[in-house]
Motif scaffolding. Structure first.
Motif, PDB file in Angstrom:
ATOM      1  N   LYS A  23       8.091   5.142  -6.092  1.00 18.02           N
ATOM      2  CA  LYS A  23       8.878   5.683  -7.106  1.00 18.02           C
ATOM      3  C   LYS A  23       8.591   7.285  -6.676  1.00 18.02           C
ATOM      4  N   ALA A  24       9.515   8.206  -7.371  1.00 15.15           N
ATOM      5  CA  ALA A  24       9.525   9.560  -7.001  1.00 15.15           C
ATOM      6  C   ALA A  24       7.926  10.306  -7.388  1.00 15.15           C
ATOM      7  N   ALA A  25       7.607  10.539  -6.268  1.00 14.05           N
ATOM      8  CA  ALA A  25       6.117  11.181  -6.635  1.00 14.05           C
ATOM      9  C   ALA A  25       5.480  11.530  -5.252  1.00 14.05           C
ATOM     10  N   ASP A  26       3.974  11.169  -5.398  1.00 11.50           N
ATOM     11  CA  ASP A  26       3.052  11.381  -4.131  1.00 11.50           C
ATOM     12  C   ASP A  26       3.588  10.172  -3.075  1.00 11.50           C
ATOM     13  N   TRP A  27       3.313  10.688  -1.815  1.00 10.28           N
ATOM     14  CA  TRP A  27       3.353   9.709  -0.726  1.00 10.28           C
ATOM     15  C   TRP A  27       2.036   9.700  -0.274  1.00 10.28           C
ATOM     16  N   PRO A  28       0.909   9.046  -0.831  1.00  9.09           N
ATOM     17  CA  PRO A  28      -0.402   8.932  -0.392  1.00  9.09           C
ATOM     18  C   PRO A  28      -0.824   7.895   0.712  1.00  9.09           C
ATOM     19  N   GLU A  42      13.113   8.905  -4.055  1.00  6.00           N
ATOM     20  CA  GLU A  42      13.450  10.317  -4.519  1.00  6.00           C
ATOM     21  C   GLU A  42      14.943  10.589  -4.281  1.00  6.00           C
ATOM     22  N   LYS A  43      15.474  11.745  -5.127  1.00  4.39           N
ATOM     23  CA  LYS A  43      16.743  12.044  -5.065  1.00  4.39           C
ATOM     24  C   LYS A  43      16.873  13.485  -4.563  1.00  4.39           C
ATOM     25  N   ASN A  44      18.077  13.741  -4.227  1.00  4.52           N
ATOM     26  CA  ASN A  44      18.651  15.278  -3.847  1.00  4.52           C
ATOM     27  C   ASN A  44      17.571  15.810  -2.573  1.00  4.52           C
ATOM     28  N   ILE A  45      17.314  14.750  -1.643  1.00  3.50           N
ATOM     29  CA  ILE A  45      16.747  15.147  -0.389  1.00  3.50           C
ATOM     30  C   ILE A  45      17.692  15.960   0.631  1.00  3.50           C
ATOM     31  N   ALA A  46      17.229  16.857   1.398  1.00  2.12           N
ATOM     32  CA  ALA A  46      18.184  17.829   2.023  1.00  2.12           C
ATOM     33  C   ALA A  46      18.821  17.206   3.267  1.00  2.12           C
ATOM     34  N   VAL A  47      19.768  17.421   3.708  1.00  2.00           N
ATOM     35  CA  VAL A  47      20.386  16.684   4.831  1.00  2.00           C
ATOM     36  C   VAL A  47      21.185  17.926   5.750  1.00  2.00           C
ATOM     37  N   THR A  48      20.853  19.241   5.201  1.00  2.43           N
ATOM     38  CA  THR A  48      20.988  20.431   6.395  1.00  2.43           C
ATOM     39  C   THR A  48      19.960  21.352   6.026  1.00  2.43           C
ATOM     40  N   THR A  84       0.306  12.630   4.816  1.00  3.78           N
ATOM     41  CA  THR A  84       0.353  12.076   3.687  1.00  3.78           C
ATOM     42  C   THR A  84       0.152  12.930   2.476  1.00  3.78           C
ATOM     43  N   VAL A  85       0.738  12.725   1.066  1.00  9.09           N
ATOM     44  CA  VAL A  85       0.628  13.754   0.114  1.00  9.09           C
ATOM     45  C   VAL A  85       0.144  13.183  -1.250  1.00  9.09           C
ATOM     46  N   SER A  86      -0.933  13.687  -1.614  1.00 11.68           N
ATOM     47  CA  SER A  86      -1.199  13.321  -2.951  1.00 11.68           C
ATOM     48  C   SER A  86      -1.936  14.628  -3.711  1.00 11.68           C
ATOM     49  N   GLY A  87      -2.053  14.492  -4.808  1.00 11.49           N
ATOM     50  CA  GLY A  87      -2.528  15.287  -5.748  1.00 11.49           C
ATOM     51  C   GLY A  87      -2.441  16.730  -5.413  1.00 11.49           C
ATOM     52  N   GLY A  88      -1.489  17.134  -5.091  1.00 13.69           N
ATOM     53  CA  GLY A  88      -1.367  18.650  -4.727  1.00 13.69           C
ATOM     54  C   GLY A  88      -1.850  19.021  -3.166  1.00 13.69           C
ATOM     55  N   LYS A  89      -2.076  17.769  -2.522  1.00  6.31           N
ATOM     56  CA  LYS A  89      -2.598  18.149  -1.265  1.00  6.31           C
ATOM     57  C   LYS A  89      -1.858  17.530  -0.195  1.00  6.31           C
TER      58      LYS A  89
END
Length: 547
Positions: A23-28, A42-48, A84-89
């Motif tokens: 779901k839209a959130a971290d990628w731990p 996730e929504k509204n991800i960049a294409v340019t 990887t992305v988690s907890g603001g890091k």
């Protein structure tokens, strides 16, 4: 695997309650969750976007020349792992060619912990080399493991063939766990390192070379899998420099540890190492199969295995219960005219380097080889995760390092020859194959009806996630892309060998500005070509057994 050989294959971990689509959130974890399915909601991800230009003769990207870029973090000179992305890091592996600490210079494998909002370094783990050279710890490859974050702990497999558990806060909140980090970080013959707030805090460390007799080939790679209170890793056990001898055929290709203490709990007992063609680099997947936790592992012998993690109970040698196993090579890739086909030939057998994906009681897994072996025939298989029986296979795909993305009855997967394929997830029917006209190392990433894939030529190709092939866009990153695109908290992360880009949309995006002279870019490109030529020469020598 070799210098470049780390697939984007890396890591992720999750408990049994994790969803198959993040779901839209971290990628731990590598793949977002234990299932390893490269799909985000996730929504509204960049294409340019525009990656910008260097500031003068420096290696710093001028943000004023970018478009839709929040920030750019300087990495080393080679980066094959996935953030990887988690907890603001953000946690990402690289090498030490852009040293962050004047006291820790030289060739090292580096794990960077970055601030998610700014890209600034919070702390680092700068691991010294084994000193074995290309045979087990290839020079300048850096840290190829994709870290797994679980609460206040981050797990990674180092270049030294160790499983390490770290405090996500580093030394800033005190030295927890082991107390020998200063000695660990110090090169032989150098003064003892003085720990600071920007050093990593090691909670426990498990040396697979010492404890299991593992002989990693070229480099150690794995994205750890977390299930409940366990951590499962592949060992990278493989052949030596001759490519014909396996120094320890009895060492396991996969082991399970207690995630809280690092205590050994069990290992596979199928003799994978004795049958290994090259090395064991595929990261394990896992999750619930008919309500029961299961580990899925792609072996260096080309066979996919399912194990019962509940059978990892500890003791001197706890052998994991094998639930099933299936050869992912068809017979004609193994034998021809009654004779075994040689490995590393175009039409010969392959191991599993890509991470298998567990999705709705099925396993999707392609086969492939180290990119330095060149292109060759491949196959993707869909396996019944309950019985281990083949559901379907398709040989339209070439050798692949790439973890599949499964959504809405479609399987998206790339191959090393540079094609992105779309298969029917139920029947294996090929809907289309898109030719990127470049090699692809990393995996596809699917979000909001779009498929993102990075190429060795430096393009991020964006395709429609549908049964009809359509190219939606293409962005030139002006540097090779070996890692896989990752999406977390409304931001797309794209890594080149030297930089990590945080790409945003809407109000978060920076304003574009006129492009500057590409003098610095030309200089960096020339240097990259020189280094690549040197590596290819070294790899050729190794392949032919010459010094």
């Amino acid at each position: 695997m070799k210098r470049n050989a780390l697939l984007a294959t890396s890591l992720l971990a999750l408990s049994m309650a994790a969803a198959l689509t993040v779901k839209a959130a971290d990628w731990p974890f590598w793949g977002g969750g234990a299932s390893r399915n490269m799909v985000s909601s996730e929504k509204n991800i960049a294409v340019t976007w525009d990656p910008g230009r260097y500031k003068g003769s420096t290696e710093e990207i001028d943000l004023a020349t970018t478009k839709n870029v929040k920030w750019v973090a300087k990495l080393g000179s080679q980066s094959y792992g996935n953030p990887t992305v988690s907890g603001g890091k953000i946690f990402v592996g690289t090498n030490n060619e852009s040293p962050r600490d004047e006291k820790l210079k030289g060739d090292r494998a580096v794990l960077l912990c970055l601030d998610e909002k700014t890209g600034e370094m919070i702390w680092q783990l700068a691991v010294p080399k084994l000193g074995t050279g290309k045979v087990s710890d290839w020079e300048f490859l850096g840290l190829c493991s994709s870290p797994a974050v679980d609460g206040d702990k981050v797990y990674v497999v180092t270049n030294r063939c160790e499983v390490i558990c770290l405090d996500v806060n580093g030394q800033a909140n005190g030295n927890q766990g082991v107390q020998d980090e200063a000695k660990y970080l110090t090169d032989k013959g150098k003064p003892l390192h003085t720990l600071g707030a920007k050093d990593a805090d090691v909670l426990w460390r498990y040396d697979m070379r010492e404890e299991l007799g593992v002989f990693p080939h070229n480099i150690t790679n794995c994205g750890p899998l977390i299930l409940g209170n366990t951590i499962t890793v592949t060992t990278s056990n493989g052949v030596d420099w001759t490519h014909t001898n396996i120094p320890n055929p009895k060492a396991p290709a996969l082991c399970v540890l207690d995630k809280n203490t690092g205590k050994y709990l069990g290992e596979e007992g199928n003799g994978v190492s004795a049958k290994t063609m090259h090395s064991n680099w595929s990261s394990p997947a896992g999750g619930l199969v008919n309500g029961k936790e299961t580990i899925i592992f792609g072996g260096g012998d080309g066979i996919c295995y399912a194990f019962d993690p509940a059978s990892a109970v500890g003791g001197e040698q706890s052998i994991l219960k094998t639930l099933w196993k299936l050869d992912c090579n068809p017979p004609e890739y193994r034998m021809k005219n009654g004779k075994p086909l040689k490995y590393a030939t175009f039409d010969g057998p392959s191991e599993v380097i890509a991470t298998p994906v567990l999705y709705k009681n099925r396993v999707y897994v392609p086969i492939g080889q180290d990119p330095e072996h060149g292109e060759g025939i491949g196959q993707i298989a869909c396996i019944d995760a309950v019985t281990g029986k083949t559901v379907w296979v398709n040989k339209s795909i070439h050798r692949s390092l790439s973890t599949p993305s499964i959504i809405n009855g479609m399987v998206f997967v790339s191959d090393y020859s540079g094609f992105v394929h779309c298969f029917d997830s139920e029947t294996g029917k090929l809907y289309w194959s898109f030719d990127s006209k470049s090699h692809i190392w990393g995996s596809t990433m699917v979000a909001e009806g779009k498929v993102y894939a990075g190429t060795e030529d430096g393009d991020i190709v964006i395709l429609a996630a549908s049964k009809v092939m359509k190219e939606l866009g293409r962005v030139d990153m002006r540097a090779p892309i070996y890692a896989s695109p990752v999406i977390a908290n409304g931001t797309l992360y794209v890594g080149t060998p030297t930089h990590l880009y945080a790409i945003a949309t809407g109000a978060k995006a920076a304003q574009a500005a006129p492009r500057q002279s590409p003098t610095a870019l030309a200089r960096m490109t020339a240097r990259a070509k020189q280094l690549r030529a040197e590596h290819e020469k070294l790899a050729s020598c190794e392949a032919h057994g010459t010094p």
